[in-house]
Write a protein that holds these residues in place. Structure first.
Motif, short mmCIF file in Angstrom:
data_model
loop_
_atom_site.label_atom_id
_atom_site.label_comp_id
_atom_site.label_asym_id
_atom_site.label_seq_id
_atom_site.Cartn_x
_atom_site.Cartn_y
_atom_site.Cartn_z
N SER A 14 11.77 -16.04 -0.79
CA SER A 14 10.65 -15.77 0.13
C SER A 14 10.27 -14.31 0.14
O SER A 14 9.11 -13.96 0.29
N VAL A 15 11.26 -13.42 -0.06
CA VAL A 15 10.96 -11.99 -0.07
C VAL A 15 10.27 -11.59 -1.36
O VAL A 15 9.34 -10.78 -1.39
N ALA A 16 10.74 -12.16 -2.48
CA ALA A 16 10.18 -11.78 -3.77
C ALA A 16 8.81 -12.38 -4.02
O ALA A 16 8.03 -11.85 -4.80
N TRP A 17 8.49 -13.50 -3.34
CA TRP A 17 7.23 -14.18 -3.61
C TRP A 17 6.01 -13.32 -3.33
O TRP A 17 5.10 -13.28 -4.16
N GLY A 111 22.46 -8.12 4.19
CA GLY A 111 22.45 -6.98 5.10
C GLY A 111 21.44 -5.91 4.73
O GLY A 111 20.87 -5.26 5.61
N ARG A 112 21.18 -5.73 3.45
CA ARG A 112 20.31 -4.64 3.00
C ARG A 112 18.87 -5.07 2.81
O ARG A 112 17.97 -4.24 2.91
N GLY A 113 18.64 -6.35 2.51
CA GLY A 113 17.28 -6.79 2.20
C GLY A 113 16.76 -7.90 3.07
O GLY A 113 15.75 -7.75 3.77
N LEU A 114 17.45 -9.04 3.05
CA LEU A 114 16.92 -10.21 3.74
C LEU A 114 16.94 -10.05 5.26
O LEU A 114 15.98 -10.40 5.94
N LEU A 118 13.64 -10.26 7.68
CA LEU A 118 13.44 -11.29 8.69
C LEU A 118 13.23 -10.70 10.08
O LEU A 118 12.53 -11.29 10.91
N ARG A 119 13.80 -9.51 10.32
CA ARG A 119 13.61 -8.85 11.61
C ARG A 119 12.33 -8.03 11.66
O ARG A 119 12.01 -7.43 12.69
N GLU A 121 11.70 -5.33 9.89
CA GLU A 121 11.94 -3.90 9.72
C GLU A 121 11.51 -3.39 8.35
O GLU A 121 11.33 -2.18 8.18
N LEU A 122 11.40 -4.27 7.37
CA LEU A 122 11.02 -3.88 6.02
C LEU A 122 9.92 -4.79 5.52
O LEU A 122 9.87 -5.98 5.86
N ALA A 123 9.05 -4.23 4.68
CA ALA A 123 8.03 -5.04 4.02
C ALA A 123 8.67 -5.84 2.89
O ALA A 123 9.82 -5.62 2.51
N ALA A 124 7.92 -6.77 2.34
CA ALA A 124 8.46 -7.66 1.32
C ALA A 124 8.91 -6.89 0.08
O ALA A 124 10.00 -7.12 -0.45
N GLU A 125 8.06 -5.94 -0.40
CA GLU A 125 8.41 -5.20 -1.60
C GLU A 125 9.64 -4.34 -1.38
O GLU A 125 10.55 -4.29 -2.23
N ALA A 126 9.71 -3.64 -0.25
CA ALA A 126 10.86 -2.79 0.03
C ALA A 126 12.12 -3.61 0.23
O ALA A 126 13.21 -3.22 -0.22
#
Length: 245
Positions: A14-17, A111-114, A118-119, A121-126
Motif C-alpha cells: 500500500s505504501v509503494a503503490w 517501525g521505520r516505514g509502515l 499509517l499514523r 507522519e510520513l508521505a508514501a514516498e518517504a
C-alpha cells in the motif's frame, strides 16, 4: 509473528503503490463520453490486481525463503526419500523458518516505514524509502559484490556512492543469484555424507558377493537412522537460521 509479517507485507504494497503509480507512464483509453469514471476504476483495478499477483513472488525472492527451500530440497534428495517429507511439509517449514529469520527485519520495516505512514507522519514516498532500507540492508549483507557488479554492468548504470543509493531493481536479481550459489554450496556439503554412506554400503555388498542387491535398499534405512541419531533436523534448521546472521 506471522500476522506481523503479513501486515508489513500488505503495508509495503500500500505504501509503494502511490510511488509506483506516480512514476509509471500515464495510460489513457478513449471510450467515448460514456462512463469515464467506470473505465478509470477498471484500469486501476487491473493494475492493483497485477501488483498483488507479482508481490508475493517478489516477497519470497527478497527474503530467506529461497535459500531455505533449496537446502531442504537437497536434504530430501540426499536421503533418497523423494516423497517424504511431503512437499507441503517442506514448504511449511521453509515458510515458518522464513518468518522467524525475517522477524527482526519486518519489525524494523514496520517501525521505520509502515507505522509512521499509517499514523500520517510520513508521505508514501518517504515511508517507502525509509521502510525499504532494512530490507535493502538484509539483501546487501547476503549479496556478493561480484553479482551486484554484474547486474550494474549489464544495466550500464552508474555505480552508487553509498549502499543507500543501491537500486532495488538491480539488488534483487543480484541477491537471488547469490542466494542460489550459497544454497548450492550448502547443499553440496550436505550431500557428501550421504554419498559416503552410499559408497560404503555398495562396497560392503560387493565384497560380500551380494551384487544383485540394490545398494539403495540398504543405504536408505542407514542414512535415515544416522540422520535421526545425529538430530539432523535440529542441526539443519539451526544452521540455516544462523547462516543469515
Amino acid at each position: 509473528m506471522i500476522s506481523r509479517c503479513v501486515v508489513v507485507f500488505a503495508g509495503l504494497v500500500s505504501v509503494a503503490w502511490p510511488a509506483l503509480a506516480a512514476a509509471a507512464p500515464s495510460l489513457q483509453l478513449d471510450l467515448g463520453a460514456e462512463a469515464p469514471a467506470q473505465a478509470d476504476a477498471a484500469v486501476k483495478m487491473v493494475l492493483v490486481l497485477t501488483v498483488l499477483a507479482v508481490a508475493p513472488a517478489l516477497l519470497l525472492a527478497t527474503t530467506s525463503f529461497l535459500r531455505i527451500a533449496i537446502v531442504l530440497a537437497f536434504v530430501r534428495s540426499g536421503l533418497g526419500i523423494q516423497g517424504m517429507p511431503p512437499n507441503q511439509v517442506m514448504m511449511a517449514l521453509a515458510l515458518f523458518l522464513t518468518f522467524a529469520v525475517m522477524g527482526p527485519v519486518a519489525s524494523e520495516v514496520y517501525g521505520r516505514g509502515l507505522g509512521p505512514y499509517l499514523r500520517g507522519e510520513l508521505a508514501a514516498e518517504a515511508a517507502f524509502a525509509s521502510g525499504s532500507a532494512p530490507l535493502r540492508d538484509f539483501m546487501l549483507r547476503q549479496t556478493r559484490a561480484e553479482d551486484l557488479e554484474l547486474f550494474y554492468e549489464l544495466h550500464r548504470a552508474p555505480r552508487p556512492a553509498s549502499p543507500g543509493e543501491l537500486r532495488l531493481s538491480l539488488l534483487v536479481p543480484a541477491f537471488i543469484t547469490s542466494e542460489l550459489r550459497t544454497a548450492f554450496e550448502m547443499g553440496f556439503l550436505l550431500l557428501v555424507p550421504f554419498l559416503l554412506v552410499d559408497l560404503v554400503v555398495a562396497s560392503i555388498l560387493v565384497s560380500m558377493g551380494m551384487v544383485m542387491v540394490p545398494p539403495t535398499l540398504v543405504s536408505l534405512p542407514v542414512k535415515v537412522m544416522l540422520f535421526v541419531v545425529a538430530d539432523g533436523w535440529h542441526l539443519l534448521v539451526g544452521s540455516l537460521a544462523r547462516s543469515f546472521a
